[in-house]
Motif scaffolding. Sequence first.
Motif, short mmCIF file in Angstrom:
data_model
loop_
_atom_site.label_atom_id
_atom_site.label_comp_id
_atom_site.label_asym_id
_atom_site.label_seq_id
_atom_site.Cartn_x
_atom_site.Cartn_y
_atom_site.Cartn_z
N ARG A 1 -48.30 18.61 46.10
CA ARG A 1 -49.12 18.52 44.89
C ARG A 1 -49.08 17.08 44.38
O ARG A 1 -48.01 16.48 44.30
CB ARG A 1 -48.56 19.48 43.82
N LEU B 1 -59.71 10.69 49.16
CA LEU B 1 -59.60 12.15 49.25
C LEU B 1 -60.47 12.83 48.20
O LEU B 1 -61.10 13.85 48.46
CB LEU B 1 -58.14 12.56 49.08
N TRP B 2 -60.46 12.24 47.00
CA TRP B 2 -61.26 12.84 45.92
C TRP B 2 -62.16 11.76 45.33
O TRP B 2 -61.85 11.18 44.30
CB TRP B 2 -60.33 13.42 44.85
N ARG C 1 -57.55 17.15 52.18
CA ARG C 1 -57.58 18.21 51.16
C ARG C 1 -57.35 19.53 51.88
O ARG C 1 -57.68 19.66 53.06
CB ARG C 1 -58.95 18.23 50.47
N ALA D 1 -57.73 13.39 40.99
CA ALA D 1 -56.76 13.68 42.04
C ALA D 1 -55.53 14.38 41.50
O ALA D 1 -54.93 15.20 42.19
CB ALA D 1 -56.37 12.38 42.74
N GLN E 1 -54.17 18.06 42.14
CA GLN E 1 -54.73 18.64 43.37
C GLN E 1 -53.63 18.84 44.41
O GLN E 1 -52.56 18.24 44.33
CB GLN E 1 -55.79 17.69 43.96
N THR E 2 -53.94 19.63 45.41
CA THR E 2 -52.99 19.86 46.49
C THR E 2 -53.53 19.22 47.76
O THR E 2 -54.72 19.31 48.03
CB THR E 2 -52.79 21.37 46.73
N LEU E 3 -52.65 18.56 48.49
CA LEU E 3 -53.10 17.98 49.76
C LEU E 3 -52.27 18.53 50.91
O LEU E 3 -51.21 19.10 50.71
CB LEU E 3 -53.06 16.44 49.71
N GLU E 4 -52.82 18.34 52.09
CA GLU E 4 -52.19 18.91 53.27
C GLU E 4 -51.76 17.77 54.20
O GLU E 4 -52.55 16.85 54.46
CB GLU E 4 -53.23 19.78 53.99
N GLN F 1 -47.66 21.19 52.58
CA GLN F 1 -48.58 20.93 51.48
C GLN F 1 -47.84 20.26 50.34
O GLN F 1 -46.64 20.42 50.21
CB GLN F 1 -49.19 22.24 50.98
N ASP G 1 -59.76 21.05 54.44
CA ASP G 1 -60.86 20.11 54.71
C ASP G 1 -60.67 19.46 56.09
O ASP G 1 -59.56 19.36 56.59
CB ASP G 1 -60.87 19.03 53.62
#
Lengths: 872, 117
Positions: free
Chosen positions: A666, A634-635, A581, A640, A643-646, A664, A584
């Motif tokens: 989405r 992740l969530w 995340r 999910a 959400q945006t993830l890296e 990043q 995170d």
Amino acid sequence: MRWQSFARRIRMLARSRDAEHELSEELDFHLAMQADKHVAAGLDAPAAEHRARLEFGNVELVKEDARDARGTRAIDETLGDVRYAWRAIRRAPLFALAVVTTIGIAVGLNAAAFTVFDAYVLRPLDVRDPSSLYIAAWVDRTGSVRNIAWTDYASLRRASAAVADLAALRSIAMRVRGGSATGDAVSASYFRLLGVMPALGSMLGGADGPTPDASATVVLSHALWQSRFGGDSSVVGQHLLLRGRAFRIVGVARAGFEGLFKKPRDFWIPLGALALLADSGASPALDGLSLVARLAPGESQREAAAAIGSAMRSLTVSRGASDRAERVMLLPHSSAIAPSVGAYAAYAPIALTFGLVLLLACANVANMLLARGLSRQRELGVRLALGATRVRLVRQLLVESVMLGAPAIVLGFGVAWVIIVAGVRTLFATLPPDLVAFVRLVPLVPDARVFAYGAVAALASAVAFGLTPALQSTRLSVVQATRGEFARLASPARVQGMLIVLQVAVATLLLTSGSALLRQTTRMTGVETGLRVRDVVSVESDRRWRAGVLRRLTASPAVAAIAGASVPVLDANLPLVDVARVGDTLEVPTQYNRVTASYLDLVGVPIVAGRGLASSDKLGGSAVVVSEAAARRLWPRGGAVGQTLELRPRAPASARDSLDRFRQARVVGVARDVVTPGGASDPAVMYLPASLQSVDCCLLVRARGDATQAQRSITADLDAFVPGAVERIDRLDTFVAGAIYPYRAAYWIALVLGSIALALTVAGVHGVISYIVAQRSREMGIRLALGATARDVLEVVLGRTARQALVGVAIGAALAMGAGRAIASQIQQMPALDLVAVLAAVVVVFMACIAAAAGPSSRATRTDPNVALRHE
Amino acid sequence: LVSTTDTNPMTRLDLLQGTLDLLILRTLAGDPRHGWAISERIQQLSQDVLQVNQGSLYPALHRLEDQGWIAAEWGVSELGRRARFYHLTAAGRRQLAKESDEWARLTAAVGRVMRLA
């Protein structure tokens, strides 16, 4: 012993009766002459003869010494032993047959397993001086092991005197003449370094300059030349299409040379020619090359590694830390699977399994010989009493053991040969048909080494276990031996008991493994991969021909839908990236694949939340779909979608990948979990958008109607378009079958070995109990006479078996669970043993033991006290 | 191996290992002889100091034959009886020369020590 003198001894043996006679005559003559002398001196005849005899001493002793001096005695006695052993074998032919068969089968199994091991690991590569060949790789400052780039290779070639020669290569796979083939793109020094000569034409050669040879030339392997060119001798000078490019065939390598690795190579092209085969036409970076080194004579591995290491360090000194060399590793490469701890460790469970069967067979033979040694106790005692030396007795029993071992060797080789031939046949008969093209075996021929292995194993088991009773017997005093008494500690009953426990344990271990593998196969066959594989065909084509291939596919009546993926589905491991995340620290290792919008629908993966990828999503853009497992990790609380993830790539992305074009992404949707090859049981997967034009690897086609038909018609269609444009066309279910096959094969092997083990155990238990019942018939008779019931007698005999079987089963099950855990930790997708498998094996083995003991036990209850007591 | 006449145990000589072999070879250097003749010859030439123990003679003959230094043939003795005659082979002749040399060196050395020490 010189040969002439040996030959004379043999001649003398042939007339040994004459020799005996002559010796007597010679000594008689001497006595007569001496007596004559005394007569001449004035004695009367009888007194003279008496005196002569007195002077001479013990005539028989002199004869004995003379025989010894002739040197034929040892041979003579051994021949006597052989005759004696032969009579013993003739007296008990069934016993001999049982021993020979048992050892023969076990040795045959092991020789077959050893042949496979030998062919892959021990047999040196068929090249000049394989022992000085090494594979080199360098380690960068971050500790990653790296392959070499062309420019560094070219510089290294000039750098080091510790290395006689260097060659670089990269493997490449494609379709050649309608079948899949593996080849190597090699530097000009390759064939010279290996000393491989052509069977036809010439090899690739010349000098490695600053740039690699880039001519469109190819050398064929002897096997490929035979199988796809029919051994046509005019093949040199012809052209061969590789990925649609014409390569001139310059030669055929000599038979037997199939590259340096486990998978045999079919062709070789110059390294520079890789550019001709590259997707885009623009010449890509020539990196990721394997480096082969031949050390200069007398150079040690360590010195050479240090020398190349320092050359490599100075080459890379000005680069960034992740590209700067720390040291160079040299790994010996004298055989196709380099002889390393890893190679031996991978083979260990197999060797152990086969070795256990041999152990079991030996235990059986030991039991048989022990029982026989007991019954021969009196004979040995009598011989000891008559003055036979211990050495003499041991030699006699040794000869008997060898006479049992020798035919066992012959039988063992027959068995090994049958197993190998039948094994290879079975392999090809049971392989999923589409996989056959990918399987190539190295020749499995039992050679001198295998022969030596089998001979040593058979003789060692026969002699070791044949001598145990001999040594035990000869340790006795004469009085004890004639009475049939034994030292307490090494009492045969005790040894036999331990052998039974050992056998039961081994059988349990093998059968447990077998049943665990069976459950694994059924589980894998039953488990959904999560993909709709039945009617999907995967087409791997070169990107240069992509537009044309797509046009053909779209037009084909056999095609219902088309999608694309960058990594072949189910056939290869997906690349990994750490995902988190935003901001995170918790990173989830996630496999990813670039797929077209139609992909998830085509392979039948439902979207459980949000939406799937759409063709409007930017390529390499920021919309991704993740699997349920990824979303959950992740969530954990859900939500999910949106959400945006890296993305946190582990190593600097290579030129071929461009993950770091966006950092990043989405999450637009969540897809159902699928099984991926080589991964954990529920892997986190991420799908990135791609287009049909841009995907690296595969077009996936849903067939209309029968998939095999569709596969055939698509192949014909595309081959007509550009021969060689399509690298592979596979049905997806082939891959599933291929993934299950090793487990199925392992299960069958374990089942066969387990059955042999069980049969041996049953035979062993039966034999020992029969023997004990016969031995103790007097005791049984007395018990029955004193009022014991049949039930009491049964309890004595069966109780003993049951106790031993229980101990054995417990040991076996414990070992199996321990071994299972060890194996599971080594091999992915191999679950630790489950209780059902263990229980099933335990029950089967225990019941078999009781059943084996039941026959002889009930015989014991029918002992007639009168007969039993009269017997002594 | 070889003992002196047993009348006086004090004159008994302990001979070095292999001396009997040397004596047999030397005795056979001339004509072929049978076993009894060999023992008689040794006794005679040593003026009865050396009396060959029969228990050692025949094993020694068979051993030498096994080594290929002497060979045997059946013939007829002086008194017309069948007897086993031994003769030197070429290898035996070489061996005799070698052992004679060694014997001469040994006795000379021992003699010198006895004289000078």
